[in-house]
Structures are given as structure tokens and as C-alpha cells.
Design an enzyme around this catalytic site. Structure first.
Site, PDB file in Angstrom:
ATOM      1  N   HIS A 147       0.841  -1.213   0.000  1.00  0.00           N
ATOM      2  CA  HIS A 147       0.000   0.000   0.000  1.00  0.00           C
ATOM      3  C   HIS A 147       0.871   1.257   0.000  1.00  0.00           C
ATOM      4  O   HIS A 147       0.590   2.219  -0.716  1.00  0.00           O
ATOM      5  CB  HIS A 147      -0.944   0.012   1.202  1.00  0.00           C
ATOM      6  N   HIS A 168      -0.756 -11.441  -5.543  1.00  0.00           N
ATOM      7  CA  HIS A 168       0.619 -10.938  -5.504  1.00  0.00           C
ATOM      8  C   HIS A 168       1.595 -11.786  -6.327  1.00  0.00           C
ATOM      9  O   HIS A 168       2.467 -11.251  -7.002  1.00  0.00           O
ATOM     10  CB  HIS A 168       1.118 -10.857  -4.060  1.00  0.00           C
TER      11      HIS A 168
HETATM   12 ZN   LIG Z   1      -3.748  -4.810   0.093  1.00  0.00          ZN
END
Ligand SMILES: [Zn+2]
Length: 281
Positions: free
Chosen positions: A75, A258
Site C-alpha cells: 500500500h 501478488h
Molecule cells: Zn492490500
């Protein structure tokens, strides 16, 4: 011509790691080095260079070296990339970036308030020059040339509060603020025991995660009706930031995560015929 940027002044945050559950002080310190460097003050100020060979994933994106690890980078990295900050020292006294409210909102607003300072060094702009697709079972990411950085994300869950969600955004500070930065992570209650056995989600709570049971959102209201696909875009922006320099291209992700995000980054960095310098911007 774009120049490298740092922050105008220091920023400080305090929070808890969503996976470690531990308290952490985080400081963003302006630098003229032209790169992003992490520093663990609890490990004799060990420095961690942000480079792809040190990146691993485990329900988050993390830097791992002989000296230790720093997890849940995505983030904060997304915010830095969107605002074009490529010169910064990131100091923390624990192994994880604090989760704050589970979105990128606190980091993004603080960066806006602090302001940016341009450095003499030029940025190396990049562009996608030919299409590719990387697939893993039902998940895929395809990439096409585009005049902007555009992300389209599709997710699909059987869960009645999620179902099918799709969103396409041109990534820039204005759209990031309006569409992406406050979107929250989702978590399923039934996954918690398994995650916690692996040392994950120990800091997860109703304060930093939208929690779902089998049929509904437990701690609404949501910030957006399609919050979950927005958060996936946030995570992808954070992972794409590992390309280093700004890039134009259209990234279309389906049911990805991811691992697949980083496979695409790795492929692009290893195959320069797909990603080349952009001298026309
Ligand atoms: Zn996240």
C-alpha cells in the site's frame, strides 16, 4: 521531461502490522539519493534496497535479505509510485509497515499534505511495447501498449457480497484519490485460524479489514459497493511499482494475486523487448 521526486518534509506514522500484530513506528525521510531505501532502526539501522531479487510474497509483498525482512510493502509503495516519489528513506522499528486502516488512505493524504520536491536527476520513463499474457490456471494478467498507465481488474467469488466485480482506471493521483486509495482489504472469517497458524493476520481486526462470514459483510458499511476489486487494483499498483520507473501500458488482471503480479514484473524486467525507454514523454 520528468524529474525524480522526494517529499518536502518528514512524515511519521504509528500503527500495527496486519500480519505481525506488532506496534511499529514508521518514518518517511526525504532524500536526494534517487532511490527508495528501507532502514530497520531495530536492526542496527540495517538498510534494505528495494530490488526485485529481494522481493517475496506471503499474503503480502515483502523484502527479505540476510539481515531480516520488511513485510506488507504494497500500500505504501502504491502511494509513492502514484505520486512519483522515487527518492526516500523509509525507516521503521519493526518487521512490517503498519496497516493503518487497511487501505492506503493515511499514507496518501499525508503525502499530499507534505508536498513534493523535485530533484535534478531525470526519471527514466518506460512504455510497454508489445502485448503479452501470463496465466496460472484461472488467473491471468495480460499487458498491452497504451498511451497511459491503465489497469483493468476482474474478480469473481461465489460469495453473495462479492460475486463478479470489474473496474478499469487510468492510474494518476486524481483517480487514485477518487477511486482507489481508501479501498479496504477483505478477509474471510473462516480463513483466520489457518492464516494465524502460519503467523499471518495476527493484527487483522474489524478496524483494518472488511470481514466476511459465509453469507455477508460482518463489519460494514463498505466504502464502495465494489470495494474488493478496487483494493485489488491498489495491491497491483504497489506490485507494479517494482518496475521502478513510471510506465505506460494497459494491465488486465483476472482473479490474480501478488504472486502473479510479481511474475509479470519479473518478466518485464527480464525481457526488455516488452518494456523499453519512452523518450517521447
Ligand atoms: Zn492490500
Amino acid at each position: 521531461m520528468a524529474r525524480k521526486r522526494t517529499l518536502e518534509r518528514d512524515l511519521e506514522f504509528f500503527g500495527f502490522g496486519i500480519h505481525s500484530g506488532k506496534p511499529v513506528d514508521l518514518r518517511l525521510i526525504p532524500s536526494d539519493s534517487g532511490e527508495i531505501v528501507f532502514r530497520r532502526s531495530d536492526l542496527k539501522n540495517s538498510e534494505f534496497r528495494l530490488s526485485l531479487e529481494n522481493i517475496k510474497t506471503k499474503n503480502c509483498t515483502m523484502l527479505v535479505t540476510d539481515q531480516g525482512k520488511i513485510q506488507t510493502l504494497e500500500h505504501l509503495l502504491a502511494v509513492l509510485w502514484v505520486y512519483g516519489i522515487d527518492s526516500l528513506t523509509i525507516e521503521l522499528n519493526q518487521e512490517e509497515i503498519p496497516s493503518m486502516d487497511g487501505s492506503a488512505l493515511h499514507f496518501a493524504r499525508a503525502v499530499q499534505r507534505a508536498g513534493l520536491r523535485e530533484l535534478p536527476e531525470e526519471k527514466n520513463l518506460q512504455k510497454i511495447t508489445q502485448s503479452l499474457i501470463i496465466q496460472e490456471e484461472e488467473a491471468s494478467i495480460s499487458v498491452d501498449p497504451d498511451a497511459e498507465l491503465r489497469i483493468t481488474y476482474q474478480i469473481e467469488y461465489e460469495h453473495p457480497s462479492i460475486k463478479k466485480q470489474e473496474l478499469s482506471v487510468v492510474v494518476n493521483p486524481k483517480n487514485f484519490k477518487k477511486e482507489i486509495d481508501s479501498s479496504l482489504k477483505l478477509g474471510f472469517i473462516e480463513d483466520v485460524p489457518t492464516l494465524q497458524k502460519q503467523g499471518l493476520a495476527l493484527g487483522g481486526s474489524y478496524n483494518n479489514t472488511v470481514v466476511l462470514d459465509k453469507t455477508r459483510v460482518v463489519n460494514g458499511p463498505l466504502r464502495y459497493p465494489d470495494e474488493f476489486v478496487r483494493h485489488k487494483i491498489l495491491d497491483l499498483i504497489g506490485d507494479l511499482s517494482l518496475l521502478g520507473n513510471p510506465v505506460t501500458g494497459h494491465f488486465i488482471a483476472k482473479k490474480a494475486g501478488h504472486d502473479l503480479h510479481l511474475r509479470v514484473v519479473r518478466f518485464l524486467l527480464e525481457n526488455p523487448e516488452y518494456l523499453s525507454p519512452d523518450d517521447n514523454r
